[in-house]
Design a protein around this motif. Structure first.
Motif, short mmCIF file in Angstrom:
data_model
loop_
_atom_site.label_atom_id
_atom_site.label_comp_id
_atom_site.label_asym_id
_atom_site.label_seq_id
_atom_site.Cartn_x
_atom_site.Cartn_y
_atom_site.Cartn_z
N ARG A 73 0.84 -1.20 0.00
CA ARG A 73 0.00 0.00 0.00
C ARG A 73 0.88 1.24 0.00
NH1 ARG A 73 -5.11 -1.04 2.20
NH2 ARG A 73 -5.71 1.04 1.49
N GLY A 74 0.48 2.22 -0.81
CA GLY A 74 1.20 3.48 -0.85
C GLY A 74 2.40 3.45 -1.77
N ASP A 75 3.10 4.59 -1.83
CA ASP A 75 4.23 4.73 -2.74
C ASP A 75 5.57 4.56 -2.05
OD1 ASP A 75 4.26 6.99 -1.22
OD2 ASP A 75 4.15 8.41 -2.89
N HIS A 76 5.57 4.04 -0.82
CA HIS A 76 6.82 3.84 -0.09
C HIS A 76 6.64 2.68 0.89
CE1 HIS A 76 4.32 6.20 2.64
NE2 HIS A 76 5.09 5.78 3.63
N VAL A 77 7.75 2.20 1.41
CA VAL A 77 7.70 1.16 2.43
C VAL A 77 7.49 1.84 3.78
CG1 VAL A 77 8.94 -0.69 3.59
CG2 VAL A 77 9.19 -0.38 1.12
N ALA A 78 6.35 1.58 4.41
CA ALA A 78 6.07 2.15 5.73
C ALA A 78 6.85 1.35 6.77
CB ALA A 78 4.58 2.09 6.03
N ARG A 79 7.83 1.98 7.38
CA ARG A 79 8.72 1.26 8.29
C ARG A 79 8.02 1.03 9.63
NH1 ARG A 79 13.98 1.12 6.56
NH2 ARG A 79 14.35 2.23 4.61
N ASN A 95 -0.78 -5.46 10.80
CA ASN A 95 -0.72 -6.50 9.78
C ASN A 95 -2.08 -6.59 9.13
OD1 ASN A 95 -0.39 -8.77 8.18
ND2 ASN A 95 -0.75 -10.18 9.87
N GLY A 96 -2.26 -5.91 8.02
CA GLY A 96 -3.57 -5.98 7.40
C GLY A 96 -3.79 -4.93 6.35
N GLU A 97 -5.06 -4.79 5.98
CA GLU A 97 -5.48 -3.83 4.98
C GLU A 97 -6.72 -3.10 5.49
OE1 GLU A 97 -3.68 -3.31 2.50
OE2 GLU A 97 -2.58 -5.15 2.04
N ALA A 98 -6.61 -1.79 5.67
CA ALA A 98 -7.79 -0.99 5.98
C ALA A 98 -8.32 -0.45 4.65
CB ALA A 98 -7.42 0.16 6.92
N ASN A 110 -0.64 4.83 2.55
CA ASN A 110 -0.41 3.65 3.38
C ASN A 110 -1.45 3.59 4.49
OD1 ASN A 110 1.07 2.42 6.01
ND2 ASN A 110 1.73 1.39 4.14
N ASP A 111 -2.18 2.49 4.54
CA ASP A 111 -3.29 2.37 5.48
C ASP A 111 -2.81 2.24 6.92
OD1 ASP A 111 -2.29 -0.19 4.57
OD2 ASP A 111 -3.87 -1.10 5.75
N GLY A 112 -1.66 1.59 7.14
CA GLY A 112 -1.14 1.47 8.50
C GLY A 112 -0.83 2.82 9.12
N ILE A 273 -1.92 -1.95 -6.98
CA ILE A 273 -0.93 -2.82 -6.36
C ILE A 273 0.46 -2.42 -6.85
CG2 ILE A 273 -0.11 -5.20 -6.14
CD1 ILE A 273 -3.01 -6.11 -6.60
N PRO A 274 1.41 -2.19 -5.95
CA PRO A 274 2.76 -1.81 -6.39
C PRO A 274 3.39 -2.89 -7.26
CG PRO A 274 2.49 -1.44 -4.03
CD PRO A 274 1.30 -2.22 -4.48
N LEU A 275 4.31 -2.47 -8.08
CA LEU A 275 5.04 -3.40 -8.95
C LEU A 275 5.82 -4.39 -8.10
CD1 LEU A 275 5.89 -4.01 -11.91
CD2 LEU A 275 7.88 -2.53 -11.50
N PRO A 276 5.61 -5.70 -8.30
CA PRO A 276 6.37 -6.69 -7.52
C PRO A 276 7.86 -6.62 -7.84
CG PRO A 276 4.47 -7.70 -8.62
CD PRO A 276 4.65 -6.34 -9.21
#
Length: 572
Positions: A73-79, A95-98, A110-112, A273-276
């Protein structure tokens, strides 16, 4: 998808640092979340009032929170763990998806991070006595699958739990007090005593000087949990038809309504979905479907065609096992050894449904991924799978988990033209998998549903459907999460979207399944008739007539050594 671990323990002397994560647990957490590993600690001093620390000789606690991240989720890795920039105060492991909060979509961020901001703001704005209510109100407003641990620093409170349908795993071991500690984790670690956290509400506890006191706040607000209120989502419609129920046909309103509900659920789950990291050459395949070829998964694949951009690929994951008992029988009957993978029931059904999808969705890059598992490989991975599904421990648990575990691994043989059989070795890039789980419970797809109707008519059918949907949160989704997430994949369940579930349980039974009228009226069998009619309306006649088959029998993971083993037998 992320991995969560929380250790709450009496603070050790300065000369004795907290033990590091056991290597096996560390490995499993990193496997779930390969994009980031983070760890933070908090020293918690019990309070006698809202602001005044207790005496200096009171027992203090150390809270160590660990998160691993699969960034989807989002355009970055939420640390994670999520915390303030100064490294102090409240902390969230998410751990999940809102998908929605307070009825509104979270968007492409990023939902978290959104949930952490709402939890922190709600707790800070509330008076001491109302902090629990404020935190719980935020979590009740989240639509989507999740498990979490939230440390609220203002009150020294720890909140934890799973969403109301139990779609994400969270286990617990130990108790506070008497010098002991407590752990919460997405997967079980070494040793005994691990139990699944029930998906029945938000749990809260204060890290005080005494023993453990845990409070539970139900997902439903007071009074609504009585009677036929289902999983904190809505009331089950127990209406009975006056006289004979009208036949369920392709023109019935519920058929088109189901289509709209599924499309909206899929839009949330397959778009943006971000590019794997290990993507195909053009990055066009980001979604895969757990694909037996049956009704539920084939309808999802067909509707994904309507949601995704025309150039995007969709991988269809079909698992078949070498079952020695079945192979021996085939050899005896045929006098030689046929291709037992292609003879597997789910393989036959899968290829047939794959061909139909190609016909009704011309131009879509569907790829049939044949996942063939030799018996020796099943046995080699057996200890790993047994450990992952713990505390579930029956032969049925294991046979189902085998199929899900190897499907999620990502290795198979790619086929883009139906009927050609396995071709080139292929590692699929998608980190989002779609499952059709939930359709049988919502729309009457199990054999016990027509039995209930035959015995007691609509009252019996309604009671059986209510029983099934009412225990969705107590079933095996935590087990399945642990088996599949080990490969750094996230499984999403379009049929278990809260709004779709609410619509389904509010819809009268005769508008979902139609055991009063035979196939001659609609052309398809009564069980899950609303979903079968939807498949017919989308041009998938063969799919609409597919019979229900349990995954362990369709993939042939059941009874590999002996036909006498029962599903309830404990794993040896």
């Amino acid at each position: 998808m992320c991995g969560i671990h929380a250790l709450i323990t009496p603070t050790p002397p300065a000369s004795q640092p907290l033990p590091s994560l056991p290597p096996n647990l560390d490995h499993r957490l990193r496997a779930r979340g390969p994009d980031h590993f983070g760890q933070v600690s908090r020293l918690v001093i019990p309070r006698t009032g809202s602001e005044i620390p207790s005496s200096s000789n009171a027992q203090s606690w150390t809270l160590r929170l660990t998160s691993t991240v699969l960034a989807l989720r989002g355009d970055h890795v939420a640390r994670q763990p999520l915390q303030y920039e100064d490294g102090k105060g409240s902390v969230l492991c998410w751990n999940g998806e809102a998908w929605r909060v307070r009825g509104r979509g979270v968007g492409e961020g990023n939902d978290g991070e959104v949930v952490f901001g709402l939890l922190s703001a709600a707790a800070a704005a509330a008076a001491d006595a109302d902090a629990d209510a404020a935190v719980v109100e935020v979590l009740r407003a989240v639509e989507g699958p999740f498990a979490f641990v939230f440390y609220e620093a203002g009150q020294g409170r720890v909140y934890f739990g799973r969403d109301r349908l139990g779609r994400r795993s969270l286990l617990r071991r130990g108790k506070l007090g008497e010098g002991g500690g407590m752990e919460l984790c997405s997967v079980s670690g070494e040793g005994e005593g691990w139990k699944e956290v029930e998906a029945d509400g938000v749990y809260a506890m204060t890290l005080g000087a005494g023993g453990e006191v845990v409070e539970r706040y139900e997902w439903v607000v007071g009074g609504e949990g009585e009677g036929n209120y289902v999983s904190g989502i809505g009331r089950f419609n127990k209406a009975l038809p006056s006289g004979g129920a009208p036949p369920l046909t392709a023109d019935s309103p519920s058929v088109n309504m189901l289509r709209e509900q599924l499309l909206e659920s899929l839009r949330l789950r397959v778009l943006h979905i971000p590019l794997p990291p290990a993507s195909d050459a053009d990055g066009k395949t980001r979604v895969a479907v757990l694909f037996s070829g049956g009704l539920d998964c084939a309808v999802l694949a067909r509707l994904c065609h309507e949601v995704l951009d025309p150039g995007h690929g969709i991988d269809l994951l079909n698992v078949a096992f070498e079952n020695p008992r079945v192979v021996a029988q085939l050899q005896k009957e045929n006098g030689n050894l046929p291709d037992f993978y292609e003879a597997c029931p789910d393989r036959v059904t899968g290829r047939r449904s794959f061909a139909e999808l190609q016909t009704v969705c011309p131009g879509r890059a569907f790829r049939f991924v044949a996942v063939n598992i030799p018996y020796t490989e099943t046995q080699a991975h057996r200890p790993q799978v047994v450990s992952l599904i713990h505390p579930h421990n029956t032969e049925m648990d294991l046979s189902i988990a085998f199929a899900l575990y190897f499907a999620a691994r990502g290795q198979g043989f790619s086929t883009q033209a139906s009927g050609d059989g396995p071709s080139v070795p292929y590692t699929y890039p998608a980190r989002v998998l779609l499952s059709g789980l939930g359709a049988d419970e919502l729309f009457g797809g199990y054999s016990r549903h027509p039995s209930a109707f035959q015995q007691r008519g609509y009252p019996g059918l309604v009671d059986e459907l209510l029983l099934d949907v009412g225990r969705l949160g107590k079933r095996n989704l935590g087990r399945d999460d642990r088996a599949m997430s080990h490969w750094g994949k996230e499984v999403r369940f379009p049929f278990l979207d809260e709004r779709l579930v609410k619509w389904a349980i509010d819809t009268p039974a005769w508008e979902k399944c139609d055991f009063e009228n035979g196939e001659e009226i609609s052309g398809v069998e009564p069980g899950k008739r609303v979903l079968r009619l939807l498949a017919l309306n989308m041009g998938m006649e063969k799919v609409a007539r597919e019979k229900k088959r349990a995954i362990q029998f369709g993939s042939r993971t059941a009874k590999m050594e002996s036909g006498r083993v029962k599903g309830t037998t404990l794993i040896s």
